[in-house]
Design an enzyme around this catalytic site. Sequence first.
Site, PDB file in Angstrom:
ATOM      1  N   TYR A  87      -5.556   6.639  -6.537  1.00  0.00           N
ATOM      2  CA  TYR A  87      -5.716   6.276  -5.472  1.00  0.00           C
ATOM      3  C   TYR A  87      -7.101   5.506  -5.328  1.00  0.00           C
ATOM      4  CZ  TYR A  87      -6.288   6.146  -0.430  1.00  0.00           C
ATOM      5  OH  TYR A  87      -6.414   5.563   0.765  1.00  0.00           O
ATOM      6  N   TYR A 136       0.902  -1.143  -0.014  1.00  0.00           N
ATOM      7  CA  TYR A 136      -0.121  -0.056  -0.102  1.00  0.00           C
ATOM      8  C   TYR A 136       0.887   1.153   0.077  1.00  0.00           C
ATOM      9  CZ  TYR A 136      -4.560   2.545   0.984  1.00  0.00           C
ATOM     10  OH  TYR A 136      -5.621   3.263   1.045  1.00  0.00           O
TER      11      TYR A 136
END
Lengths: 409, 174
Positions: free
Chosen positions: A343, A293
């Site tokens: 994102y 991430y």
Amino acid sequence: MLEFPGQRLRDRYAIAGIGATEFSRDSGRTTRALGVEAVRAAMLDAGLGPGDVDGMLSYHGNDSTASPVIAGDLGIRLNFYMDCSGGGSSIEALIGLAMGAIEAGMCRTVATFRAMNGYTGNRIGGTGRQAPVFTGLSLDQGIHGMHSAAQSFAPSFMRHMYEYGTTSKQVAHVKVAHSKHASNNPRALYPKRVTVEDVLSSRWITKPLHLLDCCLETDNGVAIIVTSAEHARDLRQRPAYIMGVAGRVNKEQPGGYHWTRGPISRVAGGHAAPIVFGQAGIGPEDVDVTGSYDAFTFTTMLQLEAYGFCKEGEGGDYVSSGIIELGGARPNNTSGGHLCEGYTHGIGHVVENVRQLRHQADDYCPGWAQGQHTYDYSEGGCRQVQDVEVTMNLGWASPSTGSALIMHN
Amino acid sequence: MTPHSGSQYLGADVAVASNDPEHLQFLEAAGRGEFVLQQCAECERLRYPIGNACPFCMALGWQWAAVSGRGTVYSYEVVTHPIHPSFRGLVPYVIVLVELDEQRGVPGEHDALRVLGLLVDAEGNPEPEERAGINVRVQVDFADLGDGLALPRFRLADEPSEFPVWRYGYDGAG
Ligand SMILES: [Zn+2]
């Protein structure tokens, strides 16, 4: 102490479909429209019609559209659904919950989605448009000037630098690697390759974070279909088999704040690692591709350390060694990730690993859909990893919340 | 649920809900110049931030205990891009994560009573980053919020650091 169930469910479930909308900063559409398009795309990818999906899961921050509405638009009647509030590590957790719901006999095939107008709607970093009052939990953190994720997480990175001599220059290589990957991703919002110097000369957000250490707020919808491995084998795509999953694992955190206990440079992945590797029956050395991430450059590094891809304190060396780049020994976020593709709150990282496992990274190779790649990683070329067999996702919501998923083809 | 009213910080309302006596009493103590933490009635450990049970023994009972407000900077950051409008006029400002002198290394060697706060000078203005750093010694300082409340923040303590001070961007650090 109760034992974790070990490898009982390994290879029993699979991801059978993936779908996504365009990634943009001006969707001009509702999260309902984004969610419907993404779920529909994932169903068509798997070869499923409205009568073939009977479970739905989503996660949100009060910025999405609920499952019954998405399902209703698509003519799906649900036997099970759940819309939960949660951060970026939710997707791995929800994939595990989908397996559990199917295992419990509540439903058979689950669509999981995230739909967000992350730039034009509800910006996770905060818009600064309102002047909210200080009350409740904001009396512990917000009132001290700590509001965004960047502001909340920065002290963990600062402490890592102090403890281990890690540098901004080392960590800038995460952005450099992900930008290289994005340059071979036609969907990427930020496909331009950048240098370490570009990162270090970008403006400060909160020291030690520069603008280019931070991800790209994006409007998008992304969806994944989870079903039994047996069923997945009858569907349209090559299944991505689930070997292990760990969901929303915490560190000790009085008050719910990651900075309260233990070394703050050590993240929750250290607790998720034995669960997910224990289920999968493999170790980090067996993983070909990671999806760590990248809310920020350093979050990728802290997680790779926590899961044992390198020793604690050696993350700076690891991410700047070339290992994480296409052509390196274990590429990370081959889509360009949150830093460059856009994102997605984590779900895009899982979708990318499914593409890798199918050998269908949708790059600039003319035959990508048939799994034909050049493996030429120069700009505007290929982003498929050769001979990939095992992928791992390292999900993140904060330094004290992490999730993980290991898959193979 | 009528909030405590009349208090403000940096131009924004501080509205402690009437069903949140813990935060209200904490800020009231600061208003009297006292820095108080919850202390467990069973194991007697202090805790921060405010919580409704003891994270070390699960006991519900507790009382306030005054602490010195002195400590060492464990980590920090220099905010240059503000989010909350009230902080726009303050940038760049330093947020410090302080380990208080009380209960350091408890229960584990990497544990402590960690408290967040703005690092300010004697006038209450943000200290420049070259005065901040890991291992810097600090002491609590109180910002008046009006109506009897105050907010604990930190200012530099006039005493030597136990370990060398580490500053991002200085002497090759970071
Ligand atoms: Zn206790």
